[in-house]
Scaffold this motif. Structure first.
Motif, PDB file in Angstrom:
ATOM      1  N   ILE A 178       6.889  -7.568   6.612  1.00 23.24           N
ATOM      2  CA  ILE A 178       6.771  -8.845   7.346  1.00 23.24           C
ATOM      3  C   ILE A 178       5.287  -9.245   7.398  1.00 23.24           C
ATOM      4  O   ILE A 178       4.439  -8.459   7.814  1.00 23.24           O
ATOM      5  CB  ILE A 178       7.354  -8.717   8.771  1.00 23.24           C
ATOM      6  CG1 ILE A 178       8.869  -8.490   8.688  1.00 23.24           C
ATOM      7  CG2 ILE A 178       7.015  -9.963   9.612  1.00 23.24           C
ATOM      8  CD1 ILE A 178       9.557  -8.258  10.029  1.00 23.24           C
TER       9      ILE A 178
ATOM     10  N   ASN B  86      11.410   9.273  14.397  1.00 24.24           N
ATOM     11  CA  ASN B  86      11.116   9.210  12.962  1.00 24.24           C
ATOM     12  C   ASN B  86      11.850  10.373  12.306  1.00 24.24           C
ATOM     13  O   ASN B  86      11.451  11.525  12.457  1.00 24.24           O
ATOM     14  CB  ASN B  86       9.599   9.324  12.755  1.00 24.24           C
ATOM     15  CG  ASN B  86       9.232   9.331  11.282  1.00 24.24           C
ATOM     16  OD1 ASN B  86      10.102   9.154  10.421  1.00 24.24           O
ATOM     17  ND2 ASN B  86       7.960   9.533  10.987  1.00 24.24           N
TER      18      ASN B  86
ATOM     19  N   PHE C 198      -3.259  -4.454   9.296  1.00 27.89           N
ATOM     20  CA  PHE C 198      -4.559  -4.050   8.745  1.00 27.89           C
ATOM     21  C   PHE C 198      -5.367  -5.245   8.259  1.00 27.89           C
ATOM     22  O   PHE C 198      -6.574  -5.148   8.084  1.00 27.89           O
ATOM     23  CB  PHE C 198      -4.362  -3.039   7.601  1.00 27.89           C
ATOM     24  CG  PHE C 198      -3.679  -1.761   8.038  1.00 27.89           C
ATOM     25  CD1 PHE C 198      -4.107  -1.080   9.166  1.00 27.89           C
ATOM     26  CD2 PHE C 198      -2.598  -1.243   7.323  1.00 27.89           C
ATOM     27  CE1 PHE C 198      -3.484   0.090   9.583  1.00 27.89           C
ATOM     28  CE2 PHE C 198      -1.968  -0.075   7.726  1.00 27.89           C
ATOM     29  CZ  PHE C 198      -2.409   0.594   8.854  1.00 27.89           C
TER      30      PHE C 198
ATOM     31  N   GLY D 188       4.059  -4.134  10.458  1.00 26.60           N
ATOM     32  CA  GLY D 188       3.340  -2.912  10.112  1.00 26.60           C
ATOM     33  C   GLY D 188       2.059  -3.161   9.346  1.00 26.60           C
ATOM     34  O   GLY D 188       1.036  -3.555   9.924  1.00 26.60           O
TER      35      GLY D 188
ATOM     36  N   MET E 218      12.213  -4.176   9.869  1.00 27.88           N
ATOM     37  CA  MET E 218      10.811  -4.170   9.418  1.00 27.88           C
ATOM     38  C   MET E 218      10.727  -3.810   7.952  1.00 27.88           C
ATOM     39  O   MET E 218      11.678  -3.270   7.372  1.00 27.88           O
ATOM     40  CB  MET E 218       9.981  -3.189  10.239  1.00 27.88           C
ATOM     41  CG  MET E 218      10.318  -1.738   9.981  1.00 27.88           C
ATOM     42  SD  MET E 218       9.530  -0.628  11.149  1.00 27.88           S
ATOM     43  CE  MET E 218      10.682  -0.658  12.488  1.00 27.88           C
TER      44      MET E 218
ATOM     45  N   ILE F 184      12.990  -0.579   8.032  1.00 28.38           N
ATOM     46  CA  ILE F 184      12.992   0.655   7.297  1.00 28.38           C
ATOM     47  C   ILE F 184      11.655   1.379   7.433  1.00 28.38           C
ATOM     48  O   ILE F 184      10.635   0.753   7.703  1.00 28.38           O
ATOM     49  CB  ILE F 184      13.264   0.414   5.765  1.00 28.38           C
ATOM     50  CG1 ILE F 184      12.195  -0.488   5.171  1.00 28.38           C
ATOM     51  CG2 ILE F 184      14.653  -0.081   5.538  1.00 28.38           C
ATOM     52  CD1 ILE F 184      12.258  -0.653   3.670  1.00 28.38           C
TER      53      ILE F 184
ATOM     54  N   MET G 162       0.841  -1.199   0.000  1.00 33.00           N
ATOM     55  CA  MET G 162       0.000   0.000   0.000  1.00 33.00           C
ATOM     56  C   MET G 162       0.874   1.246   0.000  1.00 33.00           C
ATOM     57  O   MET G 162       2.062   1.197   0.331  1.00 33.00           O
ATOM     58  CB  MET G 162      -0.917   0.015   1.232  1.00 33.00           C
ATOM     59  CG  MET G 162      -0.201   0.147   2.555  1.00 33.00           C
ATOM     60  SD  MET G 162      -1.332   0.209   3.977  1.00 33.00           S
ATOM     61  CE  MET G 162      -1.896   1.904   3.881  1.00 33.00           C
TER      62      MET G 162
ATOM     63  N   SER H  80       4.631   0.472   1.518  1.00 35.87           N
ATOM     64  CA  SER H  80       4.920  -0.518   2.566  1.00 35.87           C
ATOM     65  C   SER H  80       4.263  -1.833   2.184  1.00 35.87           C
ATOM     66  O   SER H  80       3.558  -1.914   1.179  1.00 35.87           O
ATOM     67  CB  SER H  80       4.357  -0.017   3.901  1.00 35.87           C
ATOM     68  OG  SER H  80       2.955   0.141   3.807  1.00 35.87           O
TER      69      SER H  80
ATOM     70  N   ILE I 222      -0.679   9.633   5.150  1.00 36.61           N
ATOM     71  CA  ILE I 222      -1.502  10.086   6.275  1.00 36.61           C
ATOM     72  C   ILE I 222      -1.024  11.469   6.738  1.00 36.61           C
ATOM     73  O   ILE I 222      -1.823  12.318   7.108  1.00 36.61           O
ATOM     74  CB  ILE I 222      -1.415   9.082   7.467  1.00 36.61           C
ATOM     75  CG1 ILE I 222      -1.726   7.639   7.011  1.00 36.61           C
ATOM     76  CG2 ILE I 222      -2.300   9.523   8.635  1.00 36.61           C
ATOM     77  CD1 ILE I 222      -3.098   7.396   6.476  1.00 36.61           C
TER      78      ILE I 222
HETATM   79  C1  LIG Z   1      -0.537   3.918   7.383  1.00 32.04           C
HETATM   80  C2  LIG Z   1       0.887   3.994   7.849  1.00 32.04           C
HETATM   81  C3  LIG Z   1       1.245   4.966   8.791  1.00 32.04           C
HETATM   82  C4  LIG Z   1       2.576   5.049   9.244  1.00 32.04           C
HETATM   83  N1  LIG Z   1       2.904   6.000  10.174  1.00 32.04           N
HETATM   84  C5  LIG Z   1       4.194   6.062  10.651  1.00 32.04           C
HETATM   85  C6  LIG Z   1       4.540   6.979  11.691  1.00 32.04           C
HETATM   86  O1  LIG Z   1       3.687   7.704  12.232  1.00 32.04           O
HETATM   87  N2  LIG Z   1       5.851   7.034  12.074  1.00 32.04           N
HETATM   88  C7  LIG Z   1       6.814   6.198  11.528  1.00 32.04           C
HETATM   89  O2  LIG Z   1       7.989   6.271  11.917  1.00 32.04           O
HETATM   90  N3  LIG Z   1       6.487   5.287  10.575  1.00 32.04           N
HETATM   91  C8  LIG Z   1       5.215   5.199  10.124  1.00 32.04           C
HETATM   92  N4  LIG Z   1       4.883   4.248   9.176  1.00 32.04           N
HETATM   93  C9  LIG Z   1       5.921   3.307   8.687  1.00 32.04           C
HETATM   94  C10 LIG Z   1       5.792   1.938   9.354  1.00 32.04           C
HETATM   95  O3  LIG Z   1       5.941   2.010  10.757  1.00 32.04           O
HETATM   96  C11 LIG Z   1       6.833   0.926   8.776  1.00 32.04           C
HETATM   97  O4  LIG Z   1       8.127   1.450   8.988  1.00 32.04           O
HETATM   98  C12 LIG Z   1       6.660   0.704   7.290  1.00 32.04           C
HETATM   99  O5  LIG Z   1       5.289   0.655   6.945  1.00 32.04           O
HETATM  100  C13 LIG Z   1       7.343  -0.578   6.788  1.00 32.04           C
HETATM  101  O6  LIG Z   1       6.833  -1.736   7.432  1.00 32.04           O
HETATM  102  P1  LIG Z   1       5.615  -2.634   6.845  1.00 32.04           P
HETATM  103  O7  LIG Z   1       5.934  -2.926   5.395  1.00 32.04           O
HETATM  104  O8  LIG Z   1       5.579  -3.853   7.695  1.00 32.04           O
HETATM  105  O9  LIG Z   1       4.375  -1.801   6.965  1.00 32.04           O
HETATM  106  C14 LIG Z   1       3.551   4.153   8.719  1.00 32.04           C
HETATM  107  C15 LIG Z   1       3.177   3.179   7.778  1.00 32.04           C
HETATM  108  C16 LIG Z   1       1.867   3.074   7.351  1.00 32.04           C
HETATM  109  C17 LIG Z   1       1.500   2.005   6.351  1.00 32.04           C
END
Ligand SMILES: Cc1cc2nc3c(=O)[nH]c(=O)nc-3n(C[C@H](O)[C@H](O)[C@H](O)COP(=O)(O)O)c2cc1C
Length: 319
Positions: free
Chosen positions: A250, A132, A274, A270, A247, A196, A73, A221, A77
């Motif tokens: 996963i 972040n 959902f 992450g 990350m 990441i 996705m 992500s 946000i």
């Molecule tokens: C909807 C959404 C909101 C996120 N908000 C934040 C955030 O507020 N701060 C942050 O450091 N990373 C944020 N991330 C990044 C995630 O924590 C994560 O690093 C990233 O999505 C990769 O992992 P994943 O592929 O398992 O989702 C967000 C990711 C998504 C999808």
């Protein structure tokens, strides 16, 4: 004191942060933890990492904020959150009713602001702070802190100077050389690295002939990014002396173990939250099965095994 789970076989210690399983939650994908309490036992999550929190409340971006992409996705946000005051007054006391470490993800628009948020959150009940750095530096024309080693280091120093908590710095993959960034934040004093954050992307609606997302770009992500994330962890693990929380895409225990073999001492889930909101607990069971299958006692013993010289490749494990 968090109670022991799984006979301690999944317990990890990330720069002093004791987790009963190596699985935490990706900031922004698990709300403030409380939203997920009907789906899983929060006390069986290694640590709850909450949504990005800023000094003052933030509204986030206008227009469409998320779209599904092949195997993932894209979101913009825009770091919407109710602010640090609200978090301390309303969220933290609720979260503290659970016996689970709390990691607060923070952001700001200048190094000073990062320092201020860190200071505000330097309270009982917060176990660690995750920075972040994928945010624009308003004072320096909007260049993202996480893409400039000096700017990232300045943020880490500002946070370290204002908190007594363990500090994790979350790296952006949108850079030419991740190792330079990792070394810069290590040198600035970070206690751990998480990686990441999302990869920048754009989707265009071909009928409207316009970008879909209100912000034009968003963060990619989900499983599509996993090989990129594993490669980056693999590189950084061979270069730094601090533990890594891995990350990016996963979906299950198998994927989590891939990150640990690449040198991550813990992992974060992450986007998968959902579609499978109990995943942070479920992965722990899969990890135990893996340990049994490979006749290994502790999850710590698999960290870095896939590196060129195995665990000898990791400065962190050999310091
Ligand atoms: C909807 C959404 C909101 C996120 N908000 C934040 C955030 O507020 N701060 C942050 O450091 N990373 C944020 N991330 C990044 C995630 O924590 C994560 O690093 C990233 O999505 C990769 O992992 P994943 O592929 O398992 O989702 C967000 C990711 C998504 C999808």
């Amino acid at each position: 004191m968090v109670k022991a789970l799984y006979e301690g076989r999944l317990a990890v210690d990330i720069a002093g942060l004791k987790m009963q399983t190596p699985v935490t939650t990706g900031s922004g994908t698990f709300g403030f933890g409380l939203e997920f309490r009907d789906f899983l036992d929060l006390e069986k999550v290694g640590a709850v990492t909450v949504k990005g929190t800023s000094l003052l409340p933030a509204a986030g971006n206008k227009g469409q904020r998320a779209i599904e992409t092949p195997s993932g996705m894209l979101n913009c946000i825009g770091l919407e959150n109710p602010g640090s005051e609200y978090f301390l007054e309303h969220t933290l006391p609720e979260l503290r009713k659970y016996d689970v470490p709390v990691i607060v993800n923070i952001y700001g628009h200048s190094p000073e602001e990062y320092g201020e948020v860190a200071k505000k959150l330097d309270v009982d009940g917060v176990d660690a702070v995750e920075i972040n750095i994928s945010c624009p530096n308003v004072k320096e024309g909007g260049i993202v802190f996480g893409t400039c080693p000096e700017a990232a280091a300045e943020v880490v120093r500002a946070v370290k100077a204002n908190t007594s908590k363990m500090v994790i710095t979350k790296l952006s993959p949108n850079v030419t050389d991740i190792v330079t960034m990792a070394k810069a934040v290590e040198e600035a004093g970070t206690d751990a690295i998480s990686m990441i954050n999302t990869l920048l992307g754009t989707v265009i609606d071909i009928d409207r002939q316009k970008p879909v997302l209100g912000n034009i770009t968003g963060g990619l992500s989900g499983p599509a990014v996993r090989p990129v994330a594993v490669r980056l962890v693999y590189q950084v693990a061979q270069a730094v002396n601090v533990p890594i929380i891995g990350m990016g895409g996963i979906m299950n225990a198998r994927d989590a173990i891939e990150f640990m073999l690449a040198g991550a001492s813990a992992v974060s889930v992450g986007t998968v939250n959902f579609i499978q909101p109990d995943i942070a607990e479920t992965i722990a069971h899969g990890m135990l099965e893996y340990l049994d299958k490979h006749n290994v006692q502790s999850i710590n013993d698999i960290v870095g095994l896939a590196l060129p010289n195995g665990r000898a490749s990791m400065p962190y494990l050999n310091k």
